[in-house]
Design a protein around this motif. Structure first.
Motif, short mmCIF file in Angstrom:
data_model
loop_
_atom_site.label_atom_id
_atom_site.label_comp_id
_atom_site.label_asym_id
_atom_site.label_seq_id
_atom_site.Cartn_x
_atom_site.Cartn_y
_atom_site.Cartn_z
N MET A 1 0.84 -1.19 0.00
CA MET A 1 0.00 0.00 0.00
C MET A 1 0.89 1.25 0.00
SD MET A 1 -2.69 1.41 2.87
CE MET A 1 -3.41 -0.22 3.10
N THR A 2 0.59 2.19 -0.88
CA THR A 2 1.36 3.42 -0.95
C THR A 2 0.94 4.36 0.17
OG1 THR A 2 -0.22 4.56 -2.37
CG2 THR A 2 1.45 3.18 -3.46
N PRO A 3 1.82 5.30 0.55
CA PRO A 3 1.44 6.28 1.59
C PRO A 3 0.21 7.10 1.21
CG PRO A 3 3.81 6.27 1.28
CD PRO A 3 3.24 5.41 0.19
N ASP A 4 0.07 7.46 -0.09
CA ASP A 4 -1.08 8.26 -0.52
C ASP A 4 -2.38 7.48 -0.37
OD1 ASP A 4 0.35 10.52 -1.06
OD2 ASP A 4 0.52 10.15 -3.22
N LEU A 5 -2.35 6.18 -0.71
CA LEU A 5 -3.55 5.36 -0.54
C LEU A 5 -3.89 5.21 0.93
CD1 LEU A 5 -5.82 3.50 -1.36
CD2 LEU A 5 -4.14 1.66 -1.69
N ALA A 6 -2.88 4.99 1.77
CA ALA A 6 -3.13 4.85 3.20
C ALA A 6 -3.74 6.13 3.76
CB ALA A 6 -1.82 4.54 3.92
N ARG A 7 -3.25 7.28 3.30
CA ARG A 7 -3.81 8.55 3.78
C ARG A 7 -5.24 8.73 3.28
NH1 ARG A 7 -1.25 14.67 3.16
NH2 ARG A 7 -2.99 15.73 4.21
N PHE A 8 -5.49 8.33 2.02
CA PHE A 8 -6.85 8.42 1.48
C PHE A 8 -7.82 7.63 2.35
CE2 PHE A 8 -10.21 6.39 -1.01
CZ PHE A 8 -10.84 7.49 -1.57
N ARG A 9 -7.47 6.40 2.66
CA ARG A 9 -8.34 5.57 3.49
C ARG A 9 -8.55 6.19 4.86
NH1 ARG A 9 -5.74 -0.47 2.54
NH2 ARG A 9 -6.67 -0.91 0.49
N SER A 10 -7.46 6.68 5.45
CA SER A 10 -7.55 7.27 6.79
C SER A 10 -8.41 8.53 6.80
CB SER A 10 -6.14 7.59 7.29
OG SER A 10 -6.18 8.27 8.53
N ASP A 11 -8.20 9.40 5.80
CA ASP A 11 -8.95 10.66 5.76
C ASP A 11 -10.44 10.41 5.54
OD1 ASP A 11 -6.63 12.03 6.13
OD2 ASP A 11 -6.44 12.74 4.06
N LEU A 12 -10.77 9.50 4.62
CA LEU A 12 -12.17 9.22 4.35
C LEU A 12 -12.84 8.60 5.58
CD1 LEU A 12 -14.61 9.08 2.50
CD2 LEU A 12 -13.68 6.96 1.54
N THR A 13 -12.18 7.66 6.21
CA THR A 13 -12.74 7.03 7.41
C THR A 13 -12.93 8.05 8.52
OG1 THR A 13 -11.69 4.92 6.84
CG2 THR A 13 -12.39 5.21 9.13
N ARG A 14 -11.96 8.94 8.68
CA ARG A 14 -12.06 9.97 9.73
C ARG A 14 -13.27 10.87 9.50
NH1 ARG A 14 -10.22 14.91 9.21
NH2 ARG A 14 -8.83 14.27 7.50
N HIS A 15 -13.48 11.27 8.27
CA HIS A 15 -14.64 12.11 7.95
C HIS A 15 -15.95 11.38 8.29
CE1 HIS A 15 -13.45 15.89 6.17
NE2 HIS A 15 -12.55 15.30 5.41
N GLY A 241 -21.61 6.18 8.82
CA GLY A 241 -21.67 7.62 8.62
C GLY A 241 -21.95 8.02 7.19
N ALA A 242 -22.30 7.05 6.33
CA ALA A 242 -22.56 7.34 4.92
C ALA A 242 -23.87 6.70 4.48
CB ALA A 242 -21.42 6.82 4.05
N ASP A 243 -24.51 7.33 3.50
CA ASP A 243 -25.75 6.81 2.94
C ASP A 243 -25.72 7.00 1.43
OD1 ASP A 243 -28.33 5.71 2.92
OD2 ASP A 243 -29.25 7.69 2.97
#
Length: 263
Positions: A1-15, A241-243
């Motif tokens: 997993m690349t750092p950018d993908l890991a950050r994408f997953r983390s940011d989306l989950t956090r939101h 948290g999503a619909d």
């Protein structure tokens, strides 16, 4: 997993965690443009939709739509059809610096509405109840004189891109396009995808009624874009948290309901 993908997953989950913690939901919907016939790319798109149980609204070009597409979608549980203009042809003047549009300022209104009416009838015949009478203007552009009169062509909704606001009471926008149209039509990249989603999700913290519109183009998408779709839905389609409401409920809510028209 690349750092950018890991950050994408983390940011989306956090939101989405933020919404869930407050017993709220960020709403999403998904539109895919330019369908006319079955293809391996369409099969891949539908597989992603089915894997995550999310509806994809296929903007179909009526003039070129093949009966084979209707047969391919006949048993699909998560696909609906919208109307993508009539023929996806440009009528504007490139030599004068005008941006491409099939339904722009140079069209005769009566002629364009007649074409849209014919397209609506053709899609209704081909796809039956799977067809939702929402217009997706090619290139996401439409002249106000046309958008005001769509109901005369039997079209009850309008969908464009985030910057195009038209005088129509049931307009649903798309906001996040994963294709980089200026650089070879490749994936925009995880960092840019995170930025675009972050912008929309931050806005929904103060006004969560407008659904965030995901925009795809299966015929031109590269491996990165398909991977993005799967990764996004792997999180957002299964998070409290999503619909993901169906497009029909967004533009044609029950009597007394509140849908569309987030201008």
């Amino acid at each position: 997993m690349t750092p950018d993908l890991a950050r994408f997953r983390s940011d989306l989950t956090r939101h989405l965690d933020w919404f869930a913690e407050r017993r709220r939901k960020a709403r999403f919907w998904w539109r895919d443009d330019d369908a006319t016939r079955p293809s391996t790319e369409l099969d891949r798109l539908l597989t992603i939709a089915n894997t995550h149980g999310v509806e994809v609204a296929l903007a179909v070009i009526p003039k070129d739509a093949e009966p084979a597409l209707a047969a391919r979608l006949a048993r699909e549980p998560h696909a609906v059809v919208l109307q993508h203009g009539w023929q996806h042809a440009n009528f504007q003047r490139a030599d004068l610096g005008e941006k491409s549009a099939e339904l722009g300022s140079r069209r005769d209104v009566a002629e364009a509405l007649a074409e849209l009416s014919e397209g609506r009838r053709r899609l209704d015949t081909l796809f039956g109840g799977r067809f939702v009478p929402v217009l997706v203007p090619p290139w996401n552009r439409i002249a106000p004189a046309l958008s005001r009169r769509l109901e005369t062509a039997g079209l009850s909704g309008l969908s464009t891109f985030t910057w195009m606001h038209a005088p129509h009471p049931a307009q649903i926008q798309t906001h996040v396009d994963m294709v980089d149209w200026r650089k070879g039509r490749g994936f925009i990249g995880w960092a840019e995808a995170s930025r675009r989603l972050d912008l929309q999700l931050c806005r929904r913290r103060t006004n969560s009624s407008e659904p965030i519109g995901l925009l795809s183009h299966h015929l031109v998408m590269d491996e990165g874009s398909f991977t993005f779709l799967d990764e996004l839905l792997r999180i957002a389609a299964h998070h409290p948290g999503a619909d993901w409401p169906g497009v029909r409920s967004l533009v044609m809510p029950p009597a007394g309901g509140n849908g569309g028209g987030w201008l």
